[in-house]
Structures are given as C-alpha cells and as structure tokens.
Write an enzyme that holds these catalytic residues in place. Structure first.
Site, PDB file in Angstrom:
ATOM      1  N   ASP A 198      -8.049  -4.547  -0.684  1.00  0.00           N
ATOM      2  CA  ASP A 198      -8.490  -5.003  -2.002  1.00  0.00           C
ATOM      3  C   ASP A 198      -8.285  -6.497  -2.189  1.00  0.00           C
ATOM      4  O   ASP A 198      -8.949  -7.125  -3.017  1.00  0.00           O
ATOM      5  CB  ASP A 198      -7.727  -4.249  -3.107  1.00  0.00           C
ATOM      6  CG  ASP A 198      -7.999  -2.757  -3.077  1.00  0.00           C
ATOM      7  OD1 ASP A 198      -9.174  -2.388  -3.003  1.00  0.00           O
ATOM      8  OD2 ASP A 198      -7.041  -1.971  -3.114  1.00  0.00           O
ATOM      9  N   HIS A 227       0.854  -1.189   0.000  1.00  0.00           N
ATOM     10  CA  HIS A 227       0.000   0.000   0.000  1.00  0.00           C
ATOM     11  C   HIS A 227       0.886   1.234   0.000  1.00  0.00           C
ATOM     12  O   HIS A 227       2.002   1.209   0.532  1.00  0.00           O
ATOM     13  CB  HIS A 227      -0.914   0.000   1.231  1.00  0.00           C
ATOM     14  CG  HIS A 227      -2.052   0.956   1.136  1.00  0.00           C
ATOM     15  ND1 HIS A 227      -1.926   2.294   1.488  1.00  0.00           N
ATOM     16  CD2 HIS A 227      -3.335   0.799   0.711  1.00  0.00           C
ATOM     17  CE1 HIS A 227      -3.093   2.900   1.295  1.00  0.00           C
ATOM     18  NE2 HIS A 227      -3.957   2.026   0.820  1.00  0.00           N
TER      19      HIS A 227
END
Length: 486
Positions: free
Chosen positions: A395, A339
């Site tokens: 996700d 991320h």
C-alpha cells in the site's frame, strides 16, 4: 484429523510423535491431539469438560467443554487451502506454487486469475477461451445501469460498486440458490463457471461506471477487442476521441501488474468474509458485495489512500524527521508500514517499486515520491521501527502510482477490489468444491450480565443520557416556517 483421548495417562506411556498432549489441571484429564499440517482441530478441546468451580458463572458453560478464544483470528485457521501461501518471516508469496515475482514479470492478470480459480496455468486454447468469455461478459443490464445512474455524484465509488453487485443477483435469478435450490453450485459446475466469468467481466464495467459518475460523464460501453486493463482505462477515460482510441499500453501494462499483485492474499479480512458468507450457500454476487464491503474499510482497502494523505500532510523531505518523532510519541499514525502477516519486506512492494518508474515515465514523476523515499529510508535506519518489523508494504507504493495516473483518492479501493475478485472467487469455488462446506458459526465467550428479571419502565432508575450509554439528542434541521405559531 484423528483425536486420541485418555484419562490420567501415565507419562511413561509412549505418545504418538506427531501429536500434542493437553492436561486439564482442573480435572487431571489428558487428551492427545494429532497434528496434521502443523495444525490441530479446535474442536478437540471440547472434550475438556469440568464441573463448575465455586462461584463460577453458569454462562461459562464449563461442563460442556473448553472453548478456544482467538480475537480477530490471530492464530486460527478457518480453512484448508491450496491457493495462496505466504511466508511472513521471509517475505515470500506464491499462488498455486508460483512465486509472485514470476507471475508479475511473465503472466497477465487474466491468466493469473485462471491459475487462482482453477489451480493450473491454462494452455493456449484455454487462455484464449477464458479471455474471450470474460471480455464478452462485460455488458451490464440496462435496468442495472439505470439504477447505478441514480447514485449521487459525490457517492464514494466503493458504495456504488458494492450496491451494484448486491443488486446484480436480482438480475440473475437463475443463479440464485435461494430460488433454484441450495445445492445449485455444488451440482451445476457449468453454471458456477458462468457466474465466475460474469463477475470478472462486469467488475471493470461497474468500476468504470462508478468513476464516470464521480466526474459527471456518461457511461462508455466496454470493448471486447481490448485487454482487461485496457478496457477498464478505455471505459474510464474515453471522451470525444474516435473509436480507435486506445489507452497508453504502458499504463495498461502497469495496471495489469498491479492487478496481479492484488489478486489474492489468502485469508485477509475481505476474503475470509467471502468464505464466511459463501458458507451459507448464498449467491456469489451477494458474497462479492459483502467481501467488497469488508475491503472498503480504512484498515484494509483504504490503506493506500491513507498513505497519500499522510505523505501530503508531511509535505516535504525536511519534515520527515519531525513526523517520525511524532509517530514515536504516538501523536501521528504511520500508514503503509508493517503488515499483519509479513515480518520482513512485503514481496509485492519490491515489484511495485519498479512499476512506479514505468508509470512516472508516462505521467511524470509524482512529487510525493521524494517524501515517500525519504520517509522509507529514515524509518529503515531507525531501530524503533525496524525492531517492530515496520517495513513498507504494497500500500505504501501503490497509492503513489494511482495518484500519478490521475485517479482520485476515493477510487483507490476500487482498484484494489476489482483484481481481488479473482481471489474471492477462487476461495468461494474451493470451498464449495471441497465437499466439506459447513455454515460458519464462530463461538463466543460470554462476559455479560448474568440472569436478571425484567423491571417495568416506571420502576427503573433513571440514568443520564449520553452518547456512550444510549441515544443522545440529535440535531435536526427545522425550517423557520415550521416554527411559526398561530
């Protein structure tokens, strides 16, 4: 922020402790910059002016002050905010001071949206009124419905969503600062609140319409007696059942938790787009359309869709080691890991893993979950990935849940953007309420050609035409009928 300046300051002079001193070695000039909330104003560097060096390009604008270059805003703060805080090193996320884990467990999406936008958890009467207003602003104008119906059945649902919101401002001229005055939302807070309610209420209706176009079904009118996520599922799925039909409450609850997890994530690409566009004082519908377009990109809202395609490509648990080896060799891309902000586990991924079990109990266990678990376990045991801080993010799991619930892959970004509207609106409102709004105008560092004189077309050197340097030949369909010569 105060900026203290001095020229050729002796090192023996006591400096303010909460400041930094910058010395321009080109000129010897020194400036002291006050640190506030562990940040300094980039404009302070504009004081560092110097004459052009021998042979330096005039396009550098050196005598006009030093610029700060930060491609993709890796370490540049564009706003001061009270909304969301992320500690990427510890894997911590909170909204208005409340940890995301507590909100996911105890709150609802509409309550969390109120918290984000207005700063505090609502009281009982406030929450009732807030929910009532949103659920009674779900209908979409018939003219707008007709426009949405004209979209192709194979249109990407996000294209439909973005187009609908871009057009929505035309159906609310009273809410358009270009028609009503630039200070409309600065002076008229009741009107601002009405647009917030309308956007949140109509978002689920537009999303359901995009889905119904996708499956070639007529639109289903919204119901105000259902919860926010129940109503969305109802409008998407209701067919010929009696009006008493209600979606499975466990799926509605799971979707509500997912909406809380996606509600805001501070200055990500799409939220910063909302703030950037909103700084021009354009209407919020246009801002939402622009922010949604930013989220539409595969590197942002399309990431969970890419995860599913990756897992399907791997196919089975036995293929995981070979896939990871190909990732190391840069022959494959690993989606759903790592991320931009988090250097440890994404805190949302911990909650979402529990939601997956709730959905699997209703819809059956998603077959790709075995591949996902094997891939996750293998990556977390591999120094190549752990040393690069590549841990599963939100996700990685959300796509599996959406797939288990039967949503098509291209609908995943819509399920991301609908809850993210709360964050968009919170930042939009914060910016206008601050009294400090200025139109966003980033600087650039020009590295192009220096000044040159125009050459007439007949005197220019011919260059080969390629896709890299200009328009190349584009194939066109031409009917054989047109090739007939008389």
């Amino acid at each position: 922020m105060a900026i203290m300046t001095a020229s050729a300051v002796p090192t023996s002079v006591l400096k303010p402790k909460n400041s930094i001193t910058v010395i321009d070695n080109r000129t010897g000039k020194s400036i002291d910059i006050e640190i506030t909330d562990n940040s300094i104003p980039a404009t302070a560097f504009s004081q560092l002016k110097a004459p052009y060096a021998d042979g330096e390009r005039p396009e550098n604008d050196t005598p006009y002050g030093l610029r700060v270059l930060d491609p993709s805003f890796i370490n540049t703060a564009m706003i001061q905010s009270e909304i969301t805080y992320i500690d990427g090193n510890k894997g911590f996320l909170m909204h208005r001071g409340y940890p995301i884990e507590q909100l996911a467990e105890k709150s609802s999406y509409l309550e969390t949206a109120y918290l984000l936008i207005y700063g505090e958890l609502p009281g009982k009467s406030q929450l009732d009124l807030w929910s009532w207003e949103i659920m009674h602003h779900t209908f979409v104008a018939d003219d707008l419905q007709q426009m949405i119906r004209q979209m192709r059945y194979d249109s990407h649902p996000m294209s439909v969503f973005i187009s609908a919101f871009a057009a929505m401002s035309a159906f609310a001229p009273e809410a358009n600062p270009a028609l009503q005055g630039s200070d409309l939302y600065i002076m008229n807070k009741p009107l601002m609140n009405k647009q917030i309610v309308r956007i949140l209420g109509k978002a689920t209706t537009v999303a359901a319409m995009a889905y119904r176009i996708r499956i070639n079904r007529p639109f289903t009118p919204p119901r105000s007696d259902l919860s926010y996520t129940e109503n969305l599922l109802y409008m998407m799925d209701h067919m010929a059942e009696p009006n008493s039909y209600r979606p499975d409450p466990r799926l509605a609850k799971a979707l509500d938790i997912l909406f809380i997890l996606h509600a805001d994530h501070e200055m990500n690409c799409s939220t910063s787009t909302m703030v950037h566009v909103g700084s021009s004082l354009v209407d919020p519908y246009s801002c939402v359309a622009a922010a949604s377009a930013a989220l539409y990109g595969p590197l942002h809202g399309g990431a969970n869709e890419a995860v599913i395609r990756m897992l399907a490509k791997i196919g089975s648990v036995e293929n995981v080691p070979d896939f990871l080896q190909r990732v190391k060799e840069k022959k494959e891309l690993l989606f759903g890991f790592g991320h931009r902000v988090y250097r440890e586990t994404d805190p949302r991924s911990k909650v979402i893993r529990e939601v997956a079990d709730m959905v699997f109990d209703v819809c059956g266990r998603e077959p790709l979950i075995e591949v996902a678990i094997a891939l996750k376990d293998a990556a977390l045991k591999d120094e190549y990935f752990t040393s690069r801080k590549l841990f599963p993010n939100v996700d990685y799991w959300s796509g599996l849940i959406y797939k288990a619930m039967g949503f098509p892959l291209d609908f995943f970004p819509v399920l991301f953007v609908v809850p993210r509207l709360a964050g968009y609106l919170a930042h939009w409102k914060q910016q206008l309420d601050s009294g400090k709004n200025k139109i966003s105008r980033p600087r650039q560092v020009y590295i192009g050609k220096g000044r040159r004189d125009y050459i007439p077309v007949d005197a220019r050197e011919e260059r080969p035409i390629t896709a890299q340097n200009g328009l190349n030949a584009i194939p066109h369909y031409i009917s054989k009928r047109r090739l007939t010569k008389i």
